[in-house]
Design a protein around this motif. Structure first.
Motif, short mmCIF file in Angstrom:
data_model
loop_
_atom_site.label_atom_id
_atom_site.label_comp_id
_atom_site.label_asym_id
_atom_site.label_seq_id
_atom_site.Cartn_x
_atom_site.Cartn_y
_atom_site.Cartn_z
N ALA A 106 6.76 -3.03 -41.37
CA ALA A 106 5.92 -3.80 -40.45
C ALA A 106 6.45 -3.69 -39.02
O ALA A 106 5.66 -3.55 -38.08
CB ALA A 106 5.84 -5.26 -40.89
N LEU A 107 7.76 -3.72 -38.85
CA LEU A 107 8.32 -3.59 -37.51
C LEU A 107 8.03 -2.20 -36.94
O LEU A 107 7.71 -2.07 -35.75
CB LEU A 107 9.82 -3.89 -37.51
CG LEU A 107 10.49 -3.90 -36.14
CD1 LEU A 107 9.80 -4.85 -35.15
CD2 LEU A 107 11.97 -4.26 -36.29
N ALA A 108 8.09 -1.17 -37.76
CA ALA A 108 7.75 0.18 -37.29
C ALA A 108 6.30 0.23 -36.81
O ALA A 108 6.00 0.81 -35.76
CB ALA A 108 7.98 1.21 -38.41
N LEU A 109 5.39 -0.42 -37.56
CA LEU A 109 3.99 -0.48 -37.13
C LEU A 109 3.85 -1.25 -35.82
O LEU A 109 3.08 -0.86 -34.93
CB LEU A 109 3.13 -1.15 -38.21
CG LEU A 109 2.94 -0.38 -39.52
CD1 LEU A 109 2.26 -1.26 -40.56
CD2 LEU A 109 2.14 0.89 -39.28
N LYS A 139 17.42 -0.06 -38.18
CA LYS A 139 16.61 1.02 -38.77
C LYS A 139 15.43 1.39 -37.89
O LYS A 139 14.92 2.50 -37.97
CB LYS A 139 16.11 0.63 -40.16
CG LYS A 139 17.16 0.72 -41.23
CD LYS A 139 16.57 0.36 -42.59
CE LYS A 139 17.62 0.44 -43.66
NZ LYS A 139 17.09 0.07 -44.98
N ASN A 140 14.99 0.44 -37.07
CA ASN A 140 13.84 0.68 -36.20
C ASN A 140 14.25 1.01 -34.76
O ASN A 140 13.42 0.93 -33.86
CB ASN A 140 12.90 -0.53 -36.24
CG ASN A 140 11.99 -0.48 -37.45
OD1 ASN A 140 11.03 0.27 -37.46
ND2 ASN A 140 12.32 -1.24 -38.48
N GLY A 141 15.49 1.39 -34.57
CA GLY A 141 15.92 1.87 -33.27
C GLY A 141 16.34 0.82 -32.27
O GLY A 141 16.55 1.14 -31.10
N PHE A 142 16.49 -0.43 -32.69
CA PHE A 142 17.02 -1.46 -31.79
C PHE A 142 18.52 -1.24 -31.64
O PHE A 142 19.19 -0.88 -32.61
CB PHE A 142 16.76 -2.86 -32.35
CG PHE A 142 15.37 -3.38 -32.13
CD1 PHE A 142 15.14 -4.37 -31.18
CD2 PHE A 142 14.31 -2.90 -32.87
CE1 PHE A 142 13.86 -4.87 -30.98
CE2 PHE A 142 13.03 -3.39 -32.68
CZ PHE A 142 12.81 -4.37 -31.73
N THR A 143 19.01 -1.45 -30.44
CA THR A 143 20.44 -1.31 -30.21
C THR A 143 21.04 -2.67 -29.91
O THR A 143 20.42 -3.53 -29.28
CB THR A 143 20.74 -0.33 -29.05
OG1 THR A 143 20.05 -0.79 -27.87
CG2 THR A 143 20.29 1.07 -29.38
N TYR A 144 22.25 -2.85 -30.36
CA TYR A 144 22.99 -4.08 -30.15
C TYR A 144 23.29 -4.24 -28.67
O TYR A 144 23.76 -3.30 -28.03
CB TYR A 144 24.28 -4.02 -30.96
CG TYR A 144 25.25 -5.14 -30.69
CD1 TYR A 144 25.07 -6.39 -31.26
CD2 TYR A 144 26.34 -4.93 -29.86
CE1 TYR A 144 25.95 -7.42 -31.01
CE2 TYR A 144 27.24 -5.95 -29.61
CZ TYR A 144 27.05 -7.20 -30.19
OH TYR A 144 27.93 -8.20 -29.93
N TRP A 166 15.09 -2.78 -27.84
CA TRP A 166 14.38 -1.55 -28.16
C TRP A 166 13.62 -1.10 -26.93
O TRP A 166 13.13 -1.93 -26.16
CB TRP A 166 13.39 -1.81 -29.31
CG TRP A 166 12.42 -0.70 -29.56
CD1 TRP A 166 12.60 0.36 -30.38
CD2 TRP A 166 11.12 -0.54 -28.99
NE1 TRP A 166 11.49 1.18 -30.37
CE2 TRP A 166 10.57 0.64 -29.51
CE3 TRP A 166 10.37 -1.27 -28.07
CZ2 TRP A 166 9.30 1.10 -29.16
CZ3 TRP A 166 9.12 -0.81 -27.71
CH2 TRP A 166 8.59 0.36 -28.26
N SER A 167 13.53 0.21 -26.74
CA SER A 167 12.67 0.72 -25.68
C SER A 167 11.79 1.83 -26.26
O SER A 167 12.16 2.48 -27.24
CB SER A 167 13.47 1.25 -24.50
OG SER A 167 14.10 2.47 -24.83
N SER A 168 10.63 2.04 -25.65
CA SER A 168 9.73 3.07 -26.14
C SER A 168 10.36 4.44 -26.06
O SER A 168 10.01 5.34 -26.83
CB SER A 168 8.41 3.04 -25.37
OG SER A 168 8.63 3.24 -23.99
N GLN A 169 11.33 4.62 -25.20
CA GLN A 169 12.05 5.89 -25.13
C GLN A 169 12.77 6.14 -26.46
O GLN A 169 12.82 7.26 -26.94
CB GLN A 169 13.05 5.86 -23.99
CG GLN A 169 13.78 7.18 -23.81
CD GLN A 169 14.68 7.17 -22.59
OE1 GLN A 169 14.96 6.13 -22.02
NE2 GLN A 169 15.14 8.34 -22.21
#
Length: 176
Positions: A106-109, A139-144, A166-169
């Motif tokens: 769901a987060l990926a969507l 897992k969805n590309g968020f960084t600490y 997270w960024s769209s980049q």
């Protein structure tokens, strides 16, 4: 199992209220509670209508996570900071759907939708003990980005909020 994100609508108010009531104890084991007032029907519905208004003004994006039959499995919210355009994402998945990859899918969507809405940055926070949520974010590309200095006690355990970005980049670099 397929996972779908559906924007909040008026017709979803009562089913979501039931979902929240049924999962209250489960949610409050993971994150700080919303308080007893949130679960009073009139107040819940008033807050729900406020979300619909906010959504109609494009100040936030509010989704239900549903399965193939249209049953509510959880929810995802993005509240926008009007001064920066940065969104804060929050989500919760019902106890019957945990451990099945629902939150991750769901987060990926949601991230795909945010990119199409030209939202290029999201922030999220979770508690230091909520390892499953941390895994979903990573897992969805968020960084600490950091851990709060402030502590609070939940269920007799000292906690801190852990913050992610997270960024769209990141999406474009193929991290999802």
């Amino acid at each position: 199992m397929e996972v779908y994100l559906k924007p909040l609508t008026k017709k979803d108010a009562e089913p979501l209220y039931v979902f929240e009531l049924e999962n209250r104890d489960f949610f409050e084991r993971m994150v700080p509670g919303r308080g007893d007032e949130y679960y009073v029907s009139d107040i819940f519905h008033e807050k729900y209508n406020d979300l619909l208004d906010e959504q109609s003004r494009r100040e936030g994006f509010f989704y239900l996570i549903k399965d193939e039959q249209g049953s509510i499995m959880g929810r995802m919210n993005v509240s926008l900071d009007p001064s920066t355009g940065v969104g804060e994402v929050g989500y919760r998945v019902g106890c019957d759907f945990t451990g099945q990859g629902v939150a991750c899918r769901a987060l990926a969507l949601l991230l795909e939708r945010m990119e199409s809405e030209k939202i290029s940055q999201l922030e999220a926070k979770t508690t230091s003990a909520h390892i499953a949520s941390i895994k979903v974010l990573k897992k969805n590309g968020f960084t600490y980005i950091g851990t709060s200095d402030d502590t609070f006690t939940m269920h007799g355990q000292e906690q801190r909020f852990v913050h992610y970005r997270w960024s769209s980049q990141t999406l474009n670099e193929g991290h999802i």
